[in-house]
Design a protein around this motif. Structure first.
Motif, PDB file in Angstrom:
ATOM      1  N   ASP A  82      -5.925   0.081 -14.820  1.00  0.00           N
ATOM      2  CA  ASP A  82      -6.951   0.731 -13.996  1.00  0.00           C
ATOM      3  C   ASP A  82      -6.946   0.214 -12.557  1.00  0.00           C
TER       4      ASP A  82
ATOM      5  N   MET B 226      -4.386  -0.129 -10.736  1.00  0.00           N
ATOM      6  CA  MET B 226      -3.286   0.473  -9.979  1.00  0.00           C
ATOM      7  C   MET B 226      -3.835   1.542  -9.036  1.00  0.00           C
ATOM      8  N   PRO B 227      -3.318   1.619  -7.823  1.00  0.00           N
ATOM      9  CA  PRO B 227      -3.820   2.614  -6.872  1.00  0.00           C
ATOM     10  C   PRO B 227      -3.432   4.056  -7.236  1.00  0.00           C
ATOM     11  N   ASP B 228      -2.328   4.235  -7.938  1.00  0.00           N
ATOM     12  CA  ASP B 228      -1.871   5.568  -8.325  1.00  0.00           C
ATOM     13  C   ASP B 228      -2.364   5.883  -9.741  1.00  0.00           C
ATOM     14  N   ARG B 229      -3.343   6.780  -9.829  1.00  0.00           N
ATOM     15  CA  ARG B 229      -3.969   7.098 -11.124  1.00  0.00           C
ATOM     16  C   ARG B 229      -2.953   7.630 -12.133  1.00  0.00           C
ATOM     17  N   GLU B 230      -2.065   8.514 -11.708  1.00  0.00           N
ATOM     18  CA  GLU B 230      -1.079   9.085 -12.624  1.00  0.00           C
ATOM     19  C   GLU B 230      -0.137   8.013 -13.158  1.00  0.00           C
ATOM     20  N   GLU B 231       0.245   7.093 -12.299  1.00  0.00           N
ATOM     21  CA  GLU B 231       1.110   5.989 -12.725  1.00  0.00           C
ATOM     22  C   GLU B 231       0.375   5.103 -13.737  1.00  0.00           C
ATOM     23  N   ALA B 232      -0.902   4.902 -13.519  1.00  0.00           N
ATOM     24  CA  ALA B 232      -1.704   4.108 -14.453  1.00  0.00           C
ATOM     25  C   ALA B 232      -1.789   4.798 -15.819  1.00  0.00           C
TER      26      ALA B 232
ATOM     27  N   ASP C 113       0.279   6.972 -17.092  1.00  0.00           N
ATOM     28  CA  ASP C 113       1.608   6.911 -17.696  1.00  0.00           C
ATOM     29  C   ASP C 113       1.895   5.510 -18.234  1.00  0.00           C
TER      30      ASP C 113
END
Length: 84
Positions: free
Chosen positions: A18, A20-26, A28
Motif C-alpha cells: 500500500d 507504493m506510489p503506483d496503485r496498479e503496481e501495488a 499486481d
C-alpha cells in the motif's frame, strides 16, 4: 483453514504494498506475492471469503480486496485432474 489468519496475513502483505506510489503496481504485487508463495488451498480459502457476506468479523483491507477481485482468475488454482 483458518480464514481469519489468512485475511490477517493478506492484510499484512497489503500494508507493505500500500505504500507504493503506483496503485496498479501495488495491486499486481499483492496478487503476485499470493500466487507465488501461497499454496492452492490457502488461495482457494482466501478467495472464498470474497463471496461471504460476513467473514466472522475479520475485515479485509480495501487494497487486498481490490487486488483479489482484479486478479481473481489468475489466483484461482486449477482444478485437480481426476482423469487416470
Amino acid at each position: 483453514m483458518d480464514n481469519q489468519n489468512l485475511i490477517d496475513m493478506a492484510n499484512r502483505i497489503g500494508d507493505f504494498f500500500d505504500s507504493m506510489p503506483d496503485r496498479e503496481e501495488a495491486l499486481d504485487g499483492i496478487a503476485d506475492h499470493i500466487r507465488r508463495f501461497w499454496e492452492p488451498r490457502m488461495r482457494r480459502a482466501l478467495l472464498s471469503t470474497l463471496d461471504e457476506p460476513d467473514a466472522n468479523g475479520v475485515e479485509m483491507s480495501g487494497i487486498v480486496t481490490e487486488a483479489l477481485v482484479k486478479h481473481r482468475d489468475g489466483l484461482t488454482p486449477a482444478a485437480l485432474s481426476t482423469a487416470v
